[in-house]
Design an enzyme around this catalytic site. Structure first.
Site, PDB file in Angstrom:
ATOM      1  N   VAL A 183      -8.969  58.382  50.132  1.00 56.03           N
ATOM      2  CA  VAL A 183      -9.052  57.063  50.761  1.00 56.03           C
ATOM      3  C   VAL A 183      -9.605  57.157  52.177  1.00 56.03           C
ATOM      4  O   VAL A 183     -10.440  56.349  52.585  1.00 56.03           O
ATOM      5  CB  VAL A 183      -7.664  56.383  50.780  1.00 56.03           C
ATOM      6  N   LYS A 193     -10.215  60.028  55.857  1.00 58.02           N
ATOM      7  CA  LYS A 193     -10.172  61.347  56.481  1.00 58.02           C
ATOM      8  C   LYS A 193      -9.926  61.178  57.972  1.00 58.02           C
ATOM      9  O   LYS A 193     -10.425  60.241  58.588  1.00 58.02           O
ATOM     10  CB  LYS A 193     -11.488  62.098  56.256  1.00 58.02           C
ATOM     11  N   ASP A 207      -3.289  51.587  68.972  1.00 57.32           N
ATOM     12  CA  ASP A 207      -4.391  51.943  68.067  1.00 57.32           C
ATOM     13  C   ASP A 207      -4.787  50.761  67.191  1.00 57.32           C
ATOM     14  O   ASP A 207      -5.130  50.947  66.015  1.00 57.32           O
ATOM     15  CB  ASP A 207      -3.999  53.135  67.195  1.00 57.32           C
ATOM     16  N   LYS A 249      -0.405  60.383  52.811  1.00 58.92           N
ATOM     17  CA  LYS A 249      -1.028  60.970  54.002  1.00 58.92           C
ATOM     18  C   LYS A 249      -0.612  62.434  54.082  1.00 58.92           C
ATOM     19  O   LYS A 249       0.580  62.745  54.126  1.00 58.92           O
ATOM     20  CB  LYS A 249      -0.589  60.212  55.254  1.00 58.92           C
ATOM     21  N   PHE A 307      -6.395  65.293  61.629  1.00 59.49           N
ATOM     22  CA  PHE A 307      -5.328  66.196  61.214  1.00 59.49           C
ATOM     23  C   PHE A 307      -5.157  66.290  59.705  1.00 59.49           C
ATOM     24  O   PHE A 307      -4.409  67.130  59.223  1.00 59.49           O
ATOM     25  CB  PHE A 307      -3.996  65.757  61.833  1.00 59.49           C
ATOM     26  N   GLY A 308      -5.796  65.418  58.954  1.00 60.06           N
ATOM     27  CA  GLY A 308      -5.592  65.454  57.514  1.00 60.06           C
ATOM     28  C   GLY A 308      -6.341  64.352  56.795  1.00 60.06           C
ATOM     29  O   GLY A 308      -7.358  63.842  57.284  1.00 60.06           O
ATOM     30  N   VAL A 353      -5.949  60.961  53.603  1.00 57.90           N
ATOM     31  CA  VAL A 353      -5.101  60.008  52.889  1.00 57.90           C
ATOM     32  C   VAL A 353      -5.635  59.885  51.466  1.00 57.90           C
ATOM     33  O   VAL A 353      -6.824  59.620  51.265  1.00 57.90           O
ATOM     34  CB  VAL A 353      -5.087  58.628  53.576  1.00 57.90           C
TER      35      VAL A 353
END
Length: 483
Positions: free
Chosen positions: A165, A167, A281, A189, A170-171, A173
């Site tokens: 879904v 990027k 954010d 996530k 840190f990782g 989804v």
């Protein structure tokens, strides 16, 4: 020994290797051979002595390995004092009594003289890959760091990955579905623990988990479902919001749709602020559309616990949506979230972003540790620059603002105010401006409206979902598959 039956010489004699710590005890190879013979002779003598039966218990004698041979007390003699026995026994560790036979070993020895039955020997040799005495290491430090929030487990048997879904730094989804019910979909996530630790973001991810857990029941905030970790990754399982990011589905908005979406985002921000949280954010990528096209805020990675009226100084966020006070390096509060909401409103109404003289609002590259001064301009300098520029104080707004209705221009002016204290900072203040005249800004009221009907009535185009290509999707799955 004790009440056990005597054995013949061929079965009772055992080969014993000297313990691993022999050097510290002052033993040598010759001592080792001597003690083997001594033990064998003593055992033969004890087998020849008459046995004394005790009705209720067995008498077990231990002899410590020392350089001087020790002798057993013959029956009837007084036993050694308890303190002396403890000194002898301190060198030895008692294992277990199994089937009337004693298991004992020399502490720290790699191999030792042991009486065992077959079942006990099998269980011990199978432990740690048949290597006796191998150290059991504690759990990895990376697990302990996150243990307060993320339990150690595996969920491979519960969920399957559908597709990638999103990027991030840190990782990633994933959209995942339950193996027991494929109609149940979730957003997973997955974050690399090594990257979080390297970036000093451990406290940040814990705050994210806490904040989403506390606030996930709000109708315009994504709900958190589960948290866990394995050796390499952290996992945050949340509800899946099917229609994706706001601007990936809709690019042109009518004034009625803007009114609805600004109201829903404002209610979510106001709820966070009253809970003592600053979001930091707010941007279209973190605004998701539900099946009915209502909004939900997601990704609380930059959120922070901050009481209303308090300030912080951390420079973070997405540059385009950062308030002037953040870029100037000044202390800031919850008003920065309302500025970001104004930028989103400007994008929805004009398809362009405000321009705050970015050559003046450059990022701080260095801060002097002595006085904390920065090379970024102050709010007063920005206001002075705007007043001295050609045009009015709205010089940073796109030209398309002039073609908006009075309600559209008014909401942008009130949200995109350079001075934080003059900016709209609550739902109550938002309710008083022109665009929300005769409009009830409450979750119940907004949820009763249908964004789908507004979209269909105003002829707004809805774009199809865009997915990552197959190669990117597979690479992400291969990198984060161990969940």
């Amino acid at each position: 020994m004790g009440n056990s039956q005597p054995r013949n010489a061929s079965r009772s004699r055992r080969t014993s290797q000297w313990p691993q710590g022999a050097a510290e005890l002052g033993a040598s190879a010759s001592d080792h051979h001597y003690h083997q013979e001594e033990l064998y002779q003593e055992q033969q003598q004890q087998q020849q002595q008459p046995q004394q039966e005790q009705p209720s218990s067995r008498r077990i004698q231990f002899q410590a390995h020392t350089n001087q041979p020790t002798q057993s007390h013959p029956p009837g003699d007084e036993e050694q004092p308890v303190q002396s026995q403890q000194q002898q026994l301190s060198t030895w560790s008692l294992g277990s009594l199994s089937g009337g036979r004693l298991n004992w070993s020399f502490s720290g020895a790699r191999n030792s003289f042991r009486h065992r039955n077959k079942a006990t020997r099998k269980s011990l040799t199978s432990l740690h890959g048949s290597r006796r005495g191998k150290t059991q290491w504690h759990r990895p430090l990376t697990n302990s760091i996150f243990n307060s929030h993320f339990k150690e487990t595996s969920k491979n048997d519960l969920y399957r990955i559908d597709h990638l879904v999103a990027k991030g730094a840190f990782g990633v989804v994933f959209k995942v579905s339950s193996k027991s019910d494929i109609s149940q979909c979730y957003a997973l996530k997955v974050l690399k623990k090594s990257k979080l630790i390297e970036d000093n973001s451990v406290r940040q991810i814990k705050d994210e988990a806490d904040i989403q857990k506390v606030c996930g029941h709000h109708p315009f905030i994504v709900k958190q479902i589960d948290l866990w970790q394995n050796r390499h990754n952290l996992h945050i399982l949340s509800e899946y919001v099917p229609n994706g990011e706001l601007f990936s589905k809709i690019t042109h908005f009518s004034i009625d749709l803007v009114r609805l979406y600004i109201g829903e985002i404002a209610l979510a921000l106001d709820f966070l602020h009253n809970a003592g949280i600053i979001y930091r954010d707010a941007k279209p990528e973190n605004i998701l559309l539900t099946e009915q096209f209502h909004i939900k805020l997601t990704d609380f990675g930059l959120s922070k616990w901050l009481k209303l009226g308090a300030n912080t100084r951390t420079m973070c966020g997405t540059f385009k949506y950062m308030a002037p006070e953040i870029l100037c390096g000044e202390p800031y509060g919850h008003a920065v979230d309302w500025w970001a909401l104004g930028v989103i409103a400007c994008q929805m109404l004009t398809q362009k972003s405000p321009n705050i003289k970015r050559h003046l609002l450059r990022r701080r590259e260095s801060v002097e540790p002595e006085d904390g001064l920065s090379n970024a301009p102050s709010i007063a300098q920005i206001n002075g620059c705007l007043q001295d520029s050609d045009g009015d104080s709205e010089d940073f707004l796109p030209e398309e603002v002039q073609h908006l209705t009075h309600e559209g221009r008014d909401v942008l002016r009130k949200l995109l105010t350079i001075e934080p204290r003059q900016r709209i900072r609550s739902v109550m203040a938002l309710q008083r401006i022109a665009i929300y005249k005769d409009y009830n800004l409450s979750s119940k009221q907004l949820l009763s409206l249908s964004p789908r009907e507004i979209i269909a009535r105003d002829g707004i185009r809805i774009y199809e979902d865009r997915h990552f290509d197959q190669l990117t999707n597979q690479c992400a799955i291969d990198a984060f598959l161990d969940f």
